[in-house]
Design a protein around this motif. Sequence first.
Motif, PDB file in Angstrom:
ATOM      1  N   SER A  23      -3.225  11.236  -4.299  1.00 54.24           N
ATOM      2  CA  SER A  23      -2.184  10.218  -4.308  1.00 54.24           C
ATOM      3  C   SER A  23      -2.746   8.961  -4.971  1.00 54.24           C
ATOM      4  O   SER A  23      -2.617   8.802  -6.173  1.00 54.24           O
ATOM      5  CB  SER A  23      -1.692   9.945  -2.881  1.00 54.24           C
ATOM      6  OG  SER A  23      -0.613   9.046  -2.910  1.00 54.24           O
ATOM      7  N   TYR A  50       1.567  11.260  -6.230  1.00 55.29           N
ATOM      8  CA  TYR A  50       1.584   9.796  -6.099  1.00 55.29           C
ATOM      9  C   TYR A  50       2.824   9.344  -5.330  1.00 55.29           C
ATOM     10  O   TYR A  50       2.736   8.508  -4.440  1.00 55.29           O
ATOM     11  CB  TYR A  50       1.546   9.189  -7.503  1.00 55.29           C
ATOM     12  CG  TYR A  50       0.984   7.795  -7.570  1.00 55.29           C
ATOM     13  CD1 TYR A  50      -0.380   7.571  -7.425  1.00 55.29           C
ATOM     14  CD2 TYR A  50       1.804   6.709  -7.810  1.00 55.29           C
ATOM     15  CE1 TYR A  50      -0.906   6.297  -7.506  1.00 55.29           C
ATOM     16  CE2 TYR A  50       1.284   5.432  -7.895  1.00 55.29           C
ATOM     17  CZ  TYR A  50      -0.075   5.220  -7.739  1.00 55.29           C
ATOM     18  OH  TYR A  50      -0.585   3.965  -7.818  1.00 55.29           O
ATOM     19  N   LYS A  55       4.597  14.727  -2.160  1.00 54.71           N
ATOM     20  CA  LYS A  55       3.682  15.292  -1.161  1.00 54.71           C
ATOM     21  C   LYS A  55       4.376  16.455  -0.453  1.00 54.71           C
ATOM     22  O   LYS A  55       3.748  17.461  -0.150  1.00 54.71           O
ATOM     23  CB  LYS A  55       3.245  14.217  -0.178  1.00 54.71           C
ATOM     24  CG  LYS A  55       2.316  13.184  -0.804  1.00 54.71           C
ATOM     25  CD  LYS A  55       2.089  12.000   0.114  1.00 54.71           C
ATOM     26  CE  LYS A  55       1.184  10.965  -0.507  1.00 54.71           C
ATOM     27  NZ  LYS A  55       1.693  10.369  -1.752  1.00 54.71           N
ATOM     28  N   THR A  97      -5.366  10.173   0.114  1.00 53.44           N
ATOM     29  CA  THR A  97      -4.131   9.414   0.284  1.00 53.44           C
ATOM     30  C   THR A  97      -4.474   8.096   0.955  1.00 53.44           C
ATOM     31  O   THR A  97      -5.308   8.052   1.860  1.00 53.44           O
ATOM     32  CB  THR A  97      -3.072  10.211   1.080  1.00 53.44           C
ATOM     33  OG1 THR A  97      -1.841   9.474   1.091  1.00 53.44           O
ATOM     34  CG2 THR A  97      -3.508  10.534   2.487  1.00 53.44           C
TER      35      THR A  97
END
Length: 170
Positions: A23, A50, A55, A97
Amino acid sequence: MGDNASLVQALKKAGQTIATCESLTAGLLAATIAEVPGASAVLRGGLITYATELKHDLAGVPAEVLEAVGPVSPECAEAMALGARRACGADWAVSLTGVAGPDPQDGHPVGEVWCGIASADGVRSTRLGAGGLLAGARDEIRRESVREAICLLVAAIEASGTKSAGESLG
């Protein structure tokens, strides 16, 4: 120890492969691994998730996880790693992330970064940084996330021995 060449060497020695799901680093981890000559023997590929909805759509992070705890969480990092391992058919997968800045995100401070690692032994997550936060400007946080993820991976691979790729997650 802990640099990208050490990671590629550890994977080659174990006869195993790696995938990424990124991410905040937006592919920097996979690109860093790919800098090593011979990385194609171990690097299967990766997902860049991203945007929060990717996700779920690409890595298979359950919508309930994203709704309940959000994208900056150990649960999301673990689900991202599991999704990358499954999608890319790799022995190992690592996810990153978090919040690189310049501003906090949804109540999470700049520098909060979670790393997920999935293998045949299962999945776990680690909050990166001394005291749970990475310091520095946006680019420094992204680079340090990659560096720490590689260090964690090398240690995990070396600790795992040579578990076969066919074993399932626990």
